[in-house]
Design a protein around this motif. Sequence first.
Motif, short mmCIF file in Angstrom:
data_model
loop_
_atom_site.label_atom_id
_atom_site.label_comp_id
_atom_site.label_asym_id
_atom_site.label_seq_id
_atom_site.Cartn_x
_atom_site.Cartn_y
_atom_site.Cartn_z
N PRO A 80 1.05 10.90 10.42
CA PRO A 80 1.16 9.69 9.60
C PRO A 80 -0.20 9.30 9.05
N LEU B 171 -5.76 1.02 5.48
CA LEU B 171 -6.14 -0.22 6.14
C LEU B 171 -7.38 -0.81 5.48
N ILE C 114 -6.12 7.22 9.66
CA ILE C 114 -6.33 5.91 9.05
C ILE C 114 -7.31 6.10 7.90
N VAL D 195 1.85 7.77 1.80
CA VAL D 195 0.85 7.01 2.56
C VAL D 195 1.44 5.65 2.89
N ASP D 196 1.23 5.18 4.10
CA ASP D 196 1.78 3.90 4.57
C ASP D 196 0.82 2.76 4.20
N PHE D 197 1.26 1.90 3.30
CA PHE D 197 0.45 0.74 2.87
C PHE D 197 0.97 -0.58 3.46
N SER D 198 1.85 -0.50 4.45
CA SER D 198 2.53 -1.70 4.95
C SER D 198 1.59 -2.69 5.66
N LEU D 199 0.42 -2.23 6.09
CA LEU D 199 -0.51 -3.13 6.78
C LEU D 199 -1.42 -3.88 5.82
N GLN E 191 0.76 3.31 -4.61
CA GLN E 191 2.02 3.82 -4.07
C GLN E 191 2.64 4.88 -4.97
N VAL F 100 -2.13 6.11 7.32
CA VAL F 100 -2.01 4.66 7.15
C VAL F 100 -3.25 4.12 6.45
N ARG G 130 -3.81 0.43 19.42
CA ARG G 130 -2.89 1.47 18.96
C ARG G 130 -2.49 2.36 20.14
N LEU H 20 -2.67 10.35 14.30
CA LEU H 20 -2.66 9.35 13.24
C LEU H 20 -3.91 9.51 12.39
#
Length: 288
Positions: free
Chosen positions: A126, A130, A77, A158-162, A152, A128, A196, A75
């Motif tokens: 992945p 944060l 971050i 890139v995961d921006f869901s958090l 986005q 992410v 995690r 992962l």
Amino acid sequence: MDSSGGPSLFPLQRCKTLHLVRHAQGIHNVDGDKNYKAYMSPEYFDAHLTPLGWQQVDNLRKHVHACGLSKRVDLVITSPLLRTMQTAVGVFGGDGYTDRMDIVPLMVANAGNSDRAAISSLNSPPIVALELCREHLGVHPCDKRRSISEYQCLFPSVDFSLIESDEDILWKANVRETKEELAARGMKFMNWLCTREEKEIAIVTHSGFLFHTLGAFGNDCHPLVKKEICKHFANCELRSMVIVDRSMIGSDSSTTNYPGKIPSGPDLPSSVVDEKNLGKDEPNSGLH
């Protein structure tokens, strides 16, 4: 026995390997490293990488591939600012992006005035974003982020869901986060890491965040180890460390431990085991 001066042991499943990376050179660093007041300049809002910064990214990318780290990281971050995300996708992203409808890039071409080709998400861990690992919040325009909806478009994979808020509600124009507040946020981030499931994590963040967060560690070590943990990071420097979950914040179980005796219970004395084995070898024993 006092073992404070020597080696210490801890269960492997309570540990994680962290690969800490400070972002590559940003446009704000060029003047800011010479004159701290330059960080107040509005022209450095959400500072992007310089051409030298991208060279640093390329060099670090070669290193993580040469040492095998690129295949071990579970992962990545990243702080949600241009310079950190450019560094994260540049170092850990995939190779050879092609404009295929079924593959969304990590970074589109020329994102953040980069003059770079799009970066592939193929064979990439992945990534992410944060908020917890952002730089000092407030006052300095270089530390203010854009809207997540804008990011986005630039970093589609890139995961921006958090991240809860589209706009930057953490940065204040007239209030600078204190060192103590930053260190507390850093510890909150470290505690979150312990929850995690990933075991090998790369973190792309900022000099101030790293310095004040890591300053809380190493007090139980030799002074030279403490110094090694806490010293300032250069642009695009990577250091690997192990974090130990002493308070069992996480709930990981070991994937390598083996219980030994199955079913569980006390081992029989050797003489009893020998008699049982002897009985198995002589089928007629016990019939006399």
